[in-house]
Scaffold this active site. Sequence first.
Site, mmCIF file in Angstrom:
data_model
loop_
_atom_site.group_PDB
_atom_site.id
_atom_site.type_symbol
_atom_site.label_atom_id
_atom_site.label_comp_id
_atom_site.label_asym_id
_atom_site.label_seq_id
_atom_site.Cartn_x
_atom_site.Cartn_y
_atom_site.Cartn_z
ATOM 1 C CD GLU A 177 -9.274 -9.381 -3.588
ATOM 2 O OE1 GLU A 177 -8.294 -8.701 -3.880
ATOM 3 O OE2 GLU A 177 -10.164 -8.996 -2.811
ATOM 4 C CG ASP A 191 -5.062 -9.540 -2.164
ATOM 5 O OD1 ASP A 191 -4.027 -9.659 -1.492
ATOM 6 O OD2 ASP A 191 -5.918 -8.664 -1.937
ATOM 7 C CG HIS A 217 -2.222 -0.872 0.624
ATOM 8 N ND1 HIS A 217 -3.289 -0.309 -0.023
ATOM 9 C CD2 HIS A 217 -2.398 -2.210 0.566
ATOM 10 C CE1 HIS A 217 -4.099 -1.270 -0.412
ATOM 11 N NE2 HIS A 217 -3.580 -2.439 -0.057
HETATM 12 C C1 PEP Z 1 -5.978 -6.567 -5.604
HETATM 13 O O1 PEP Z 1 -5.819 -7.388 -4.711
HETATM 14 O O2 PEP Z 1 -5.520 -6.712 -6.760
HETATM 15 C C2 PEP Z 1 -6.712 -5.313 -5.331
HETATM 16 C C3 PEP Z 1 -6.995 -4.473 -6.303
HETATM 17 O O3 PEP Z 1 -7.041 -5.045 -4.052
HETATM 18 P P1 PEP Z 1 -6.017 -4.472 -2.947
HETATM 19 O O4 PEP Z 1 -4.737 -4.123 -3.656
HETATM 20 O O5 PEP Z 1 -6.678 -3.315 -2.314
HETATM 21 O O6 PEP Z 1 -5.876 -5.641 -2.028
HETATM 22 MG MG MG Z 2 -7.010 -7.238 -2.913
#
Ligand code: PEP
Ligand code: MG
Length: 593
Positions: free
Chosen positions: A442, A466, A200
């Site tokens: 995911e 994910d 993140h």
């Molecule tokens: C993902 O997992 O690709 C996604 C878009 O969700 P996040 O990155 O918020 O887990």
């Molecule tokens: Mg995700």
Amino acid sequence: MNPDQTKNTFVLKGVGVSPGVAIGRVYRFDPLDSEISFYKLKSTSLIPKEILRFKKALKESVYQLLEIQKNLKKTKVTEPLYVIDVHILILKDKKFVSRTIKYIQRLKINAEWAVRLTLDRYEQIFEKVEDTYIRGRISDVQYVGQRILSNLSGEKKETIWGTDEKVIVIAQDISPANTVQMKMEKVIGFATDAGGRTSHTAIVARDMELPAVVGLDNVTRFVRTGDEIIVDGISGLVVVNPYPEMLQRYEEKKLLYSAARDEYLKDAKAPAVTSDNYTLQIGCNIEFVEEIPSAIAHGAEHIGLYRTEFIYINRQELPTEEDHFNNYCQVVGTKDLLWSTIRTFDLGGDKFPSSQKPVKELNPQMGLRAIRFCLKEVEIFKTQLRAIWRAGALGKTRILFPMISSVEEIVEAKKLLEETRKELLAQGENIASEMEIGAMIEVPAAVVIADKLAREVDFFSIGTNDLIQYSLAIDRSNERLTYLYEPLHPAVLKLVKSVVDTAHEAGIRVSMCGEMAGDPICTLILLGMELDELSMNHLAIPRIKKIIRESTLKESKLLLEKALSFNMASEVRMFVHDYMKKRFPVEFQNEDD
Ligand code: PEP
Ligand code: MG
């Protein structure tokens, strides 16, 4: 020659996760120290006052924790209650308190400094403990320390954030909560020890359009606040104390990058239609409503993923229905956007609400997160669902449920959605007349049962961040595994293709909102699979759209077919990479690899 002979010049290699070049001075960010000033007391007579401040901060901290506990008791989660009990015990621990007071008295330092010394001492003690569980409990002491420190600092925070200087932030890692803690207008780049492309930290850096390199392992050990540094988010290189010639080269690269970006922006709003007339709808991923103007300027046609969990971060209380509603009203119905996809909160994993430090889980990424957390915390979930229904009255809204791994979960989520709809109607609220429902794909299990899930929803959105993590068994935030994190792995390609084919057989649309969607190397591969929509960070949109406009569906299908014929991920990467670089020399001219 390095102008400062006392400083060594060196280069570190990490992962470039947000493009661009930043040149400036280092600010070493430590969440504990970031807003705190340490100083010696001017006279012994100030010692009692300082001890009093410390005791007051302790009292305040206990009071705050009791308040959090009181609120938590209203929910069904019990574990954090015990964690808070432990934190209160630490605050009341005689040794903790007396040691800090002794530091104030003996060293004649302010309370903040004394608390920091006590924390350092505890860290040393815990480090020596063999039992890994007990050793890990130092985080509880640190958490408590952080609370006391922030209560001590109160309003009079003296930090770098108060000066005019713009800085490059160097940190071990930057959590979403830390980002909120910083004055972002003062930050021109990031470099961190930890993190990977989809952590993140990286996502937030891209959203803020700040060059960033993560996964540097130990940059925090080598640099100090005030060092001069270059962060090259394109190649993933960080140069510490550069020579003048290096500086000049990077100044040029910086200009080149900005010029290329301006060029892309000119055509950003043109649709992504191939010359043989296949249209991919391009959306934007956002974390904050403030990003919407940028998304539109970069050519977003819709919001493909609004990560709402950030509404929960950096606040003491859980957001109310009105908080959610006011927030969503700023997204839904925005002129120039066809629709907004609101993803229900994905807390847990690597994102925690500040008010509710959850139980430490051994495997948080596979723990009580996303839809699992929502279905346990029904009232928190329904508060959000109600707000989405209400905001949906303002414009086309889609709702997206994260981390679905079974049909039961989607059925249960839909049941709660319907329940909230009926409740709102009974209350006479103005709500959306319809709402498209989507499942994030995911988790590998969701790919396998995609045909069954497709019967329950209106669209799929593939979360490759994910999906890659779970299918290749690679922790997405572990910088030591970055080399294995490969969207072009044959297994990933097969999984994605299977989701798209299954969705189309069932007659529903399929989008991709993971980082793979915004990776230009993968664009033709995804086009060849005939995805309907791609959603990405706004910076990626103009380039991806341009690549699509200059391609044909036919050539993409041929490329995909060949890519799928390889056995090894490295072969696929080499083949696709070479093809894309030759086919689009201008688009890839700034890539160093
Ligand atoms: C993902 O997992 O690709 C996604 C878009 O969700 P996040 O990155 O918020 O887990
Ligand atoms: Mg995700």
